[in-house]
Scaffold this motif. Structure first.
Motif, mmCIF file in Angstrom:
data_model
loop_
_atom_site.group_PDB
_atom_site.id
_atom_site.type_symbol
_atom_site.label_atom_id
_atom_site.label_comp_id
_atom_site.label_asym_id
_atom_site.label_seq_id
_atom_site.Cartn_x
_atom_site.Cartn_y
_atom_site.Cartn_z
ATOM 1 N N UNK A 226 13.358 -52.648 30.658
ATOM 2 C CA UNK A 226 14.182 -51.435 30.653
ATOM 3 C C UNK A 226 14.192 -50.797 32.032
ATOM 4 N N UNK A 227 15.355 -50.263 32.417
ATOM 5 C CA UNK A 227 15.490 -49.528 33.676
ATOM 6 C C UNK A 227 16.119 -48.175 33.356
ATOM 7 N N UNK A 228 15.366 -47.103 33.555
ATOM 8 C CA UNK A 228 15.900 -45.759 33.344
ATOM 9 C C UNK A 228 15.981 -45.027 34.673
ATOM 10 N N UNK A 229 17.190 -44.557 35.006
ATOM 11 C CA UNK A 229 17.327 -43.697 36.176
ATOM 12 C C UNK A 229 17.236 -42.251 35.691
ATOM 13 N N UNK A 231 17.760 -38.666 36.274
ATOM 14 C CA UNK A 231 18.514 -37.801 37.195
ATOM 15 C C UNK A 231 17.655 -36.611 37.646
ATOM 16 N N UNK A 232 16.799 -36.124 36.714
ATOM 17 C CA UNK A 232 16.043 -34.891 36.970
ATOM 18 C C UNK A 232 16.857 -33.684 36.533
ATOM 19 N N UNK A 233 16.149 -32.559 36.318
ATOM 20 C CA UNK A 233 16.833 -31.318 35.926
ATOM 21 C C UNK A 233 16.531 -30.260 36.979
ATOM 22 N N UNK A 234 17.511 -29.988 37.869
ATOM 23 C CA UNK A 234 17.218 -29.183 39.056
ATOM 24 C C UNK A 234 16.983 -27.697 38.791
ATOM 25 N N UNK A 235 17.295 -27.241 37.554
ATOM 26 C CA UNK A 235 17.223 -25.797 37.298
ATOM 27 C C UNK A 235 15.884 -25.403 36.683
ATOM 28 N N UNK A 236 14.816 -26.018 37.151
ATOM 29 C CA UNK A 236 13.484 -25.709 36.641
ATOM 30 C C UNK A 236 12.500 -25.740 37.796
ATOM 31 N N UNK A 237 11.721 -24.692 37.904
ATOM 32 C CA UNK A 237 10.739 -24.588 38.985
ATOM 33 C C UNK A 237 9.392 -25.090 38.485
ATOM 34 N N UNK A 238 9.316 -26.405 38.270
ATOM 35 C CA UNK A 238 8.061 -27.029 37.821
ATOM 36 C C UNK A 238 7.708 -28.144 38.809
ATOM 37 N N UNK A 239 6.411 -28.439 38.971
ATOM 38 C CA UNK A 239 5.969 -29.298 40.082
ATOM 39 C C UNK A 239 6.669 -30.656 40.167
ATOM 40 N N UNK A 240 6.866 -31.351 39.042
ATOM 41 C CA UNK A 240 7.376 -32.728 39.135
ATOM 42 C C UNK A 240 8.885 -32.844 38.932
ATOM 43 N N UNK A 241 9.611 -31.743 39.156
ATOM 44 C CA UNK A 241 11.069 -31.784 39.056
ATOM 45 C C UNK A 241 11.652 -32.734 40.114
ATOM 46 N N UNK A 242 12.635 -33.557 39.733
ATOM 47 C CA UNK A 242 13.307 -34.404 40.716
ATOM 48 C C UNK A 242 13.777 -35.719 40.129
ATOM 49 N N UNK A 243 14.537 -36.475 40.936
ATOM 50 C CA UNK A 243 15.093 -37.757 40.508
ATOM 51 C C UNK A 243 14.046 -38.857 40.645
ATOM 52 N N UNK A 244 13.920 -39.688 39.604
ATOM 53 C CA UNK A 244 12.932 -40.772 39.623
ATOM 54 C C UNK A 244 13.510 -42.042 38.995
ATOM 55 N N UNK A 245 12.919 -43.169 39.312
ATOM 56 C CA UNK A 245 13.357 -44.460 38.760
ATOM 57 C C UNK A 245 12.206 -45.045 37.956
#
Ligand SMILES: [Zn+2]
Length: 491
Positions: A226-229, A231-245
């Motif tokens: 499985x490959x999940x991209x 996207x991340x949810x930019x409207x949250x101020x939490x440490x691990x917010x961001x785009x990941x693969x």
């Protein structure tokens, strides 16, 4: 074979002024065991929906737990989160022993005292079921893919499409991989790459459409499960917010690492090119009014005031501009204003009244808009479709101000299905211009009608101009807030 399934989900915009309490789950999605409708999944309950059918086909016992979902808004109250979580954990404990657990979650749920609700749920589930039970999770790609949750689940699969029209096929894949793992046919191993960035990746436009096909091209052969991209949810101020693969291989860690790095670096190389232009609203309006609309309405999306991203959906900037410019044959939908809808229902279709519209929730909603209105239509207890799913929009009312129709609702929701208009006897295709409060999900139903689509910036806590957010806690550096922000393999 015994498998338990449940769902607890919302998307938390930590910049939203709207609190999320138990009531917001109870009036949105709250199905207790056995109550889930048989004919349609909700956004985050596809694992249950799919597993019901597969249980009969593949001969396992499915134990159903509760399913909760609330419309995105600000953080869920601590008591609401712990109440729902503990209800599900109690059901799970009563269902032991278990071979598998299937959880439908969103992945960006924040509650009082909990930055990573999904990680917390998984930690408690794992403690109850033990290390051998196989835990599979389906998430929205707009999530915070924390190391904690990847470490605790056996396999996590995200929707690939945005708009999320693939919730059922992704749940099918999840059930398949969980069953294979329980049977000892595969051993999923995760690799996770942090792209060091946030961006908007609508898969109805390039390069994102091709990237979905590229993800799929690696799956199902050469040991790639499985490959999940993310996207991340930019409207949250939490440490691990961001785009990941996130890549799962069949016990081939080095190969998974190489693929996660390769695909993650491809996303890094696309920085600045995945999102369509985000125009100032007045510029989007100029271009929309200059568009040849013979084949259908021009559409202007308002991501910043998207209820689906936690915004109020009652900002008046676009309505005010349309009326001030005397635009003809235009509509704005949906604008959340339960009080104004109530007034329209009181006087009924055909009546005229002076109405105060929108601008109520916070300073991000702008000023209320006062106008002499004609009530075009009213309707009670309405729903809108999104793929196979259906969501409540509450009571609707449409009013006309000059050449501008405003569709208002009582149950805060983004523009998803055409029922926002058709439930009121209106035809969305008959307008020259539609202004839709939504970031991208409107494309599933309204995209096929449009002559052209523009994405505009108005005002609200789901703005796509991320520099407007006052982040304090996210990991830095993070592109585009920081110019230099390298990606890295983190698991
Ligand atoms: Zn999403």
């Amino acid at each position: 074979m015994r498998i338990f399934t449940a769902s607890i989900a919302t998307e938390t915009n930590t910049f939203s002024p709207i609190p999320t309490a138990m009531e917001n789950y109870l009036t949105c999605v709250a199905f207790r065991p056995g109550e889930h409708p048989a004919d349609q999944p909700t956004l985050c309950s596809a694992p249950l929906f799919v597993a019901r059918r597969r249980a009969t086909q593949e001969g396992f016992t499915l134990v159903e737990g509760s399913c909760f979902f609330a419309q995105p808004a600000g953080p869920t109250t601590r008591v609401a989160y712990e109440t729902m979580r503990d209800e599900i954990l109690g059901q799970l404990q009563a269902a032991l022993p278990l071979d598998g657990v299937l959880l439908g979650m969103h992945g960006a749920m924040v509650a009082g005292g909990y930055d990573d609700c999904e990680g917390d749920v998984l930690e408690r589930v794992r403690a109850l079921v033990g290390p051998k039970c196989v835990i599979g999770v389906e998430l929205d790609p707009h999530n915070h893919m924390t190391l904690k949750r990847v470490g605790l689940a056996d396999i996590i699969i995200c929707f690939k499409e945005y708009p999320h029209v693939d919730i059922v096929p992704r749940a099918e894949e999840l059930v398949t991989l969980v069953l294979k793992t329980i049977r000892g046919e595969i051993r999923p191993v995760a690799s996770l790459y942090d792209c060091g960035m946030i961006a908007f990746y609508p898969t109805t436009s390039e390069p994102n459409t091709s990237f979905v096909a590229r993800q799929k091209s690696f799956e199902g052969h050469d040991g790639v499960l499985s490959v999940s991209f993310v996207h991340g949810f930019p409207h949250a101020d939490v440490p691990e917010m961001g785009s990941r693969m996130l890549v799962y291989t069949d016990n081939a860690k080095a190969q998974g690492d190489a693929l996660a790095i390769r695909l993650g670096e491809e996303i890094v190389a696309l920085r600045g090119r995945t999102a369509p232009p985000n125009l100032d609203f007045v510029d989007a309006l100029d271009q929309a009014l200059a568009t040849d609309t013979a084949t259908g309405p021009a559409i202007i999306a308002e991501p910043a005031d998207n209820a689906g991203g936690g915004s109020a959906s009652d900002n008046t900037m676009s309505l005010r501009e349309l009326v001030a410019r005397g635009v003809e044959n235009a509509a704005v939908a949906p604008l959340w204003d339960p009080m104004a809808v109530g007034f329209c229902h009181a006087v009924g279709a055909g009546a005229r009244l002076r109405l105060r519209i929108g601008g109520k929730t916070s300073e991000l909603s702008g000023d209320p808009f006062d106008a002499d209105c004609e009530v075009l239509a009213v309707a009670k207890d309405c729903h809108q479709s999104f793929g196979e799913a259906k969501g409540p929009v509450g009571d609707l009312a449409a009013v006309r101000i000059g050449g501008v129709t405003v569709v208002m609702n009582t149950n805060r929701a983004q523009a998803l299905g055409r029922e926002l208009f058709t439930a009121l006897g209106l035809d969305p295709a008959s307008y020259r211009l539609l202004v839709l409060k939504s970031a991208q999900h409107f494309m599933a139903a309204y995209g096929p009608l449009a002559s052209r689509v523009f994405y505009s910036e108005t005002q609200g806590p789901s703005t796509q101009r991320y520099e407007k957010h006052s982040y304090d806690r996210i990991a830095r550096p993070k592109w585009p807030i920081d110019a230099e922000a390298p990606g890295a393999l983190i698991l």
